[in-house]
Design a protein around this motif. Structure first.
Motif, PDB file in Angstrom:
ATOM      1  N   GLU A  70       0.837  -1.215   0.000  1.00  0.00           N
ATOM      2  CA  GLU A  70       0.000   0.000   0.000  1.00  0.00           C
ATOM      3  C   GLU A  70       0.865   1.256   0.000  1.00  0.00           C
ATOM      4  O   GLU A  70       0.574   2.217  -0.711  1.00  0.00           O
ATOM      5  N   LEU A  71       1.921   1.254   0.788  1.00  0.00           N
ATOM      6  CA  LEU A  71       2.830   2.400   0.853  1.00  0.00           C
ATOM      7  C   LEU A  71       3.510   2.608  -0.504  1.00  0.00           C
ATOM      8  O   LEU A  71       3.598   3.732  -0.996  1.00  0.00           O
ATOM      9  N   ALA A  72       3.944   1.529  -1.132  1.00  0.00           N
ATOM     10  CA  ALA A  72       4.546   1.616  -2.467  1.00  0.00           C
ATOM     11  C   ALA A  72       3.530   2.140  -3.474  1.00  0.00           C
ATOM     12  O   ALA A  72       3.876   2.924  -4.369  1.00  0.00           O
ATOM     13  N   GLY A  73       2.275   1.742  -3.310  1.00  0.00           N
ATOM     14  CA  GLY A  73       1.214   2.213  -4.199  1.00  0.00           C
ATOM     15  C   GLY A  73       0.954   3.708  -4.086  1.00  0.00           C
ATOM     16  O   GLY A  73       0.364   4.308  -4.980  1.00  0.00           O
ATOM     17  N   ARG A  74       1.404   4.303  -2.987  1.00  0.00           N
ATOM     18  CA  ARG A  74       1.259   5.754  -2.810  1.00  0.00           C
ATOM     19  C   ARG A  74       2.503   6.495  -3.307  1.00  0.00           C
ATOM     20  O   ARG A  74       2.664   7.682  -3.049  1.00  0.00           O
ATOM     21  N   GLY A  75       3.376   5.770  -4.021  1.00  0.00           N
ATOM     22  CA  GLY A  75       4.500   6.418  -4.675  1.00  0.00           C
ATOM     23  C   GLY A  75       5.845   6.300  -3.992  1.00  0.00           C
ATOM     24  O   GLY A  75       6.842   6.814  -4.501  1.00  0.00           O
ATOM     25  N   PHE A  76       5.909   5.604  -2.855  1.00  0.00           N
ATOM     26  CA  PHE A  76       7.193   5.471  -2.164  1.00  0.00           C
ATOM     27  C   PHE A  76       7.999   4.317  -2.755  1.00  0.00           C
ATOM     28  O   PHE A  76       7.453   3.250  -3.031  1.00  0.00           O
ATOM     29  N   LYS A  77       9.294   4.555  -2.937  1.00  0.00           N
ATOM     30  CA  LYS A  77      10.209   3.507  -3.375  1.00  0.00           C
ATOM     31  C   LYS A  77      10.696   2.792  -2.114  1.00  0.00           C
ATOM     32  O   LYS A  77      11.108   3.433  -1.157  1.00  0.00           O
ATOM     33  N   ILE A  78      10.661   1.455  -2.134  1.00  0.00           N
ATOM     34  CA  ILE A  78      10.975   0.680  -0.935  1.00  0.00           C
ATOM     35  C   ILE A  78      11.922  -0.458  -1.276  1.00  0.00           C
ATOM     36  O   ILE A  78      11.767  -1.121  -2.306  1.00  0.00           O
ATOM     37  N   GLU A  79      12.884  -0.676  -0.382  1.00  0.00           N
ATOM     38  CA  GLU A  79      13.778  -1.824  -0.464  1.00  0.00           C
ATOM     39  C   GLU A  79      13.741  -2.541   0.887  1.00  0.00           C
ATOM     40  O   GLU A  79      13.831  -1.893   1.928  1.00  0.00           O
ATOM     41  N   VAL A  80      13.595  -3.859   0.850  1.00  0.00           N
ATOM     42  CA  VAL A  80      13.545  -4.670   2.064  1.00  0.00           C
ATOM     43  C   VAL A  80      14.671  -5.694   2.004  1.00  0.00           C
ATOM     44  O   VAL A  80      14.798  -6.427   1.014  1.00  0.00           O
ATOM     45  N   HIS A  81      15.474  -5.741   3.052  1.00  0.00           N
ATOM     46  CA  HIS A  81      16.554  -6.716   3.136  1.00  0.00           C
ATOM     47  C   HIS A  81      16.377  -7.522   4.422  1.00  0.00           C
ATOM     48  O   HIS A  81      16.488  -6.975   5.518  1.00  0.00           O
ATOM     49  N   ALA A  82      16.067  -8.822   4.269  1.00  0.00           N
ATOM     50  CA  ALA A  82      15.797  -9.690   5.423  1.00  0.00           C
ATOM     51  C   ALA A  82      16.807 -10.835   5.491  1.00  0.00           C
ATOM     52  O   ALA A  82      17.345 -11.266   4.471  1.00  0.00           O
TER      53      ALA A  82
END
Length: 143
Positions: free
Chosen positions: A96-108
């Protein structure tokens, strides 16, 4: 102060040049289940969005939200690995946050594998694929 057990999931977050600190899973008074570390980051962004909206400001979405040192990949209500009860899964909240235009990277470090969920590792992999389909870069070290 957050009390951490050996099962506490943590992460470090940055947004562009801004260090957003370390976030941890915790039981809160306003949720039935445990709020995950990713929830804390998404809650922070929703508060920032709300404040910007009140001030009639446009948020700069050119920066990347980086979630690093995440213990396990985000849970998913879509794929049945979320046991929070009254909240969407972390994967869905990040989508949802990405759908609002934020670029996101997750490293697990590894895939989320909650006890009592048959095929949890495979389901968590599907949740990561769902996030990638939404434009989120996902890296899991131990496959």
């Amino acid at each position: 102060m957050v009390q951490r057990s050996r099962d506490t999931v943590t992460l470090d977050a940055t947004f562009g040049p801004v260090d957003l600190g370390t976030h941890a899973s915790q039981q809160t008074t306003y949720s039935i289940g445990t709020e995950h570390a990713e929830d804390s980051v998404v809650d922070l962004f929703e508060a920032i969005e709300f404040h910007a909206d009140l001030k009639n400001l446009q948020l700069d979405t050119s920066h990347v939200l980086k979630i690093n040192n995440l213990t396990a990949s985000p849970c998913s209500s879509t794929y049945g690995t979320c046991k929070k009860g009254d909240m969407d899964g972390c994967a869905e909240r990040l989508v949802e946050l990405a759908g609002r235009g934020f670029k996101i990277e997750v490293h697990a470090d590894h895939y989320y594998q909650p006890k009592g969920v048959r095929g949890a590792k495979s389901l968590s992999k599907k949740a990561c694929e769902m996030m990638e389909s939404a434009g989120i870069k996902v890296t899991v070290d131990k496959k």
